[in-house]
Design an enzyme around this catalytic site. Structure first.
Site, PDB file in Angstrom:
ATOM      1  N   ARG A  46       0.860  -1.203   0.000  1.00  0.00           N
ATOM      2  CA  ARG A  46       0.000   0.000   0.000  1.00  0.00           C
ATOM      3  C   ARG A  46       0.888   1.243   0.000  1.00  0.00           C
ATOM      4  O   ARG A  46       0.624   2.226  -0.688  1.00  0.00           O
ATOM      5  CB  ARG A  46      -0.949  -0.010   1.212  1.00  0.00           C
ATOM      6  N   TYR A  98     -16.526  16.803 -14.991  1.00  0.00           N
ATOM      7  CA  TYR A  98     -17.074  15.447 -15.067  1.00  0.00           C
ATOM      8  C   TYR A  98     -18.125  15.257 -13.956  1.00  0.00           C
ATOM      9  O   TYR A  98     -17.907  15.685 -12.813  1.00  0.00           O
ATOM     10  CB  TYR A  98     -15.914  14.455 -14.915  1.00  0.00           C
ATOM     11  N   ASP A 170      -7.630  18.589 -14.054  1.00  0.00           N
ATOM     12  CA  ASP A 170      -7.931  17.257 -14.582  1.00  0.00           C
ATOM     13  C   ASP A 170      -7.480  17.260 -16.047  1.00  0.00           C
ATOM     14  O   ASP A 170      -8.070  17.938 -16.883  1.00  0.00           O
ATOM     15  CB  ASP A 170      -9.444  17.015 -14.453  1.00  0.00           C
TER      16      ASP A 170
HETATM   17  C1  LIG Z   1     -12.642  13.966 -17.149  1.00  0.00           C
HETATM   18  C2  LIG Z   1     -12.811  12.834 -16.170  1.00  0.00           C
HETATM   19  N1  LIG Z   1     -12.246  12.931 -14.956  1.00  0.00           N
HETATM   20  C3  LIG Z   1     -12.365  11.931 -14.047  1.00  0.00           C
HETATM   21  C4  LIG Z   1     -13.079  10.781 -14.332  1.00  0.00           C
HETATM   22  C5  LIG Z   1     -13.198   9.682 -13.292  1.00  0.00           C
HETATM   23  O1  LIG Z   1     -12.327   8.634 -13.581  1.00  0.00           O
HETATM   24  P1  LIG Z   1     -12.595   7.082 -13.290  1.00  0.00           P
HETATM   25  O2  LIG Z   1     -13.801   6.671 -14.050  1.00  0.00           O
HETATM   26  O3  LIG Z   1     -11.331   6.418 -13.738  1.00  0.00           O
HETATM   27  O4  LIG Z   1     -12.816   6.941 -11.818  1.00  0.00           O
HETATM   28  C6  LIG Z   1     -13.662  10.632 -15.585  1.00  0.00           C
HETATM   29  C7  LIG Z   1     -14.425   9.410 -15.913  1.00  0.00           C
HETATM   30  O5  LIG Z   1     -15.164   9.359 -16.873  1.00  0.00           O
HETATM   31  C8  LIG Z   1     -13.521  11.691 -16.536  1.00  0.00           C
HETATM   32  O6  LIG Z   1     -14.076  11.619 -17.748  1.00  0.00           O
END
Ligand SMILES: Cc1ncc(COP(=O)(O)O)c(C=O)c1O
Length: 377
Positions: A46, A98, A170
């Protein structure tokens, strides 16, 4: 080294013990200690695992940061970042992020006392106005999902720096192949590595990179404390997928550009959102901060019924959540990825019932066009 070379030779190469050219899968939970606390750098998986460490080193290099971290999903990655903050802290979050990002903040972290204001991160004055004395970070995406709005990372970083906030970006849609937010002033970059980085619809994973060593220490503490780490098999799969990121991203983009142009010329499409089109409001900005436009397109066919018609008729586009894989995926954000956003809010944002999102794959683009043509007619 240029980016495609770095994708092949970056991070930890192979295995010095055997000469194996790929990093081995260390399928292990614990490590023998010669005496208490005397070990070869690993105590418990971990806290650290050699296969995961190879991936974490690789993404840190690709994003130009001090330290990288791998998690069991993009949401686990984001939740670890959010766990850096305290009860009573406040975040300024992009209003077009998202759906899962919106959900985890409003329905999980809000219960723990973390507050957030959602603003259009394109509107710098609105961002500044949303900052409170207890604000600790700005969280944003660019281009946004699914409206593909382009946000100015450098400008938002200037606001963050002036107000003493962290800028968290992101970078899922662009990947380090096209865009490096840390070079533009961000403090933390994260990815749903499930998408382009993995690239083959076969792994769920999240990656985080901290710009500086202290933030890296803080993130490692939380990663180890919470424990949402990526396992060694999936770390290896991601390492393998990422080797071809460069060639895949070039193909995704070329196909997306062609498809977007073709859609934009049709009279039966209400709007086409693709930052590579010169008509897109973020076209100039994206060229300043990124090396490409990406492989995501959204377009509005006018109604939920017509969207259903397209979905039922396409043969080469797989109806699925997710994006960034070699195969083209199609979705209706209002009823799929963004269903967790309340209806009124979706309407405010422009995520209409007829909005279709395509993650353009790397098939022959002529086949993709022919298939969409028959589905639209
Ligand atoms: C832009 C974006 N950020 C974060 C995520 C979340 O990621 P995960 O589905 O791998 O948990 C997504 C998932 O669709 C995404 O499109």
């Amino acid at each position: 080294m240029r980016i495609k070379t770095r994708l092949i030779h970056g991070g930890i190469e192979g295995d010095p013990a055997t000469g194996a050219v790929s990093v081995p899968i260390y399928q292990v939970s614990t490590y023998k200690q010669e005496a208490i606390g005397k070990h070869k750098g690993y105590e418990y998986s971990r806290t650290g695992n050699p296969t995961r460490h190879a991936l974490e080193t690789y993404i840190a290099e690709l994003e130009g940061g001090a330290r990288g971290f791998a998690f069991g999903s993009g949401m686990a990655a984001l939740s670890t970042i959010l766990s850096l903050f305290n009860k009573g802290d406040h975040l300024v979050v992009g209003d077009d992020v998202y759906g899962g990002t919106y959900r985890v903040i409003t329905r999980v972290f809000s219960r723990l006392g973390l507050e957030a204001t959602y603003v259009d991160t394109n509107d710098l004055q609105a961002v500044e106005a949303a900052v409170r004395p207890e604000t600790k970070a700005i969280i944003m995406e660019t281009p946004t999902n699914p409206l593909l709005k382009v946000n100015d990372i450098s400008a938002l970083s200037s606001i963050a720096k002036a107000k003493g906030l962290l800028l968290v970006v992101d970078n899922t849609f662009m990947t380090p192949y096209w865009q490096n937010p840390l070079d533009l002033g961000a403090d933390i970059v994260f990815h749903s590595a499930t998408k382009y980085l993995g690239g083959h619809s076969d792994v769920v994973a999240g990656l985080v990179v901290a710009k500086d060593a202290q933030l890296g220490e803080d993130l490692h503490f939380v990663q180890n404390a919470i424990g949402g780490v990526l396992g060694p098999q999936d770390s290896w799969l991601l390492l393998r997928g990422m080797k071809t990121l460069g060639v895949r991203m070039e193909e995704h983009e070329q196909n997306a550009r062609t498809l977007a142009k073709w859609l934009a010329e049709r009279s039966d499409i209400e709007r086409v959102l693709y930052p590579g089109l010169s008509s897109h409001p973020g076209h100039e900005l994206i060229q300043k901060q990124a090396r490409g436009f990406g492989g995501m397109i959204s377009f509005d066919v006018g109604s939920a019924e017509r969207a259903d018609q397209v979905l039922s008729k396409v043969k080469l586009y797989t109806l699925a959540e997710s994006l960034g894989a070699v195969e083209s995926l199609i979705s209706v954000p209002a009823r799929m990825t963004h269903a967790s956003i309340p209806v009124e809010r979706r309407a405010e944002l422009g995520i209409t019932e007829g909005l279709i999102r395509i993650s353009v794959g790397i098939e022959d683009v002529e086949d993709l066009i022919e298939d969409l043509e028959q589905a639209l007619s």
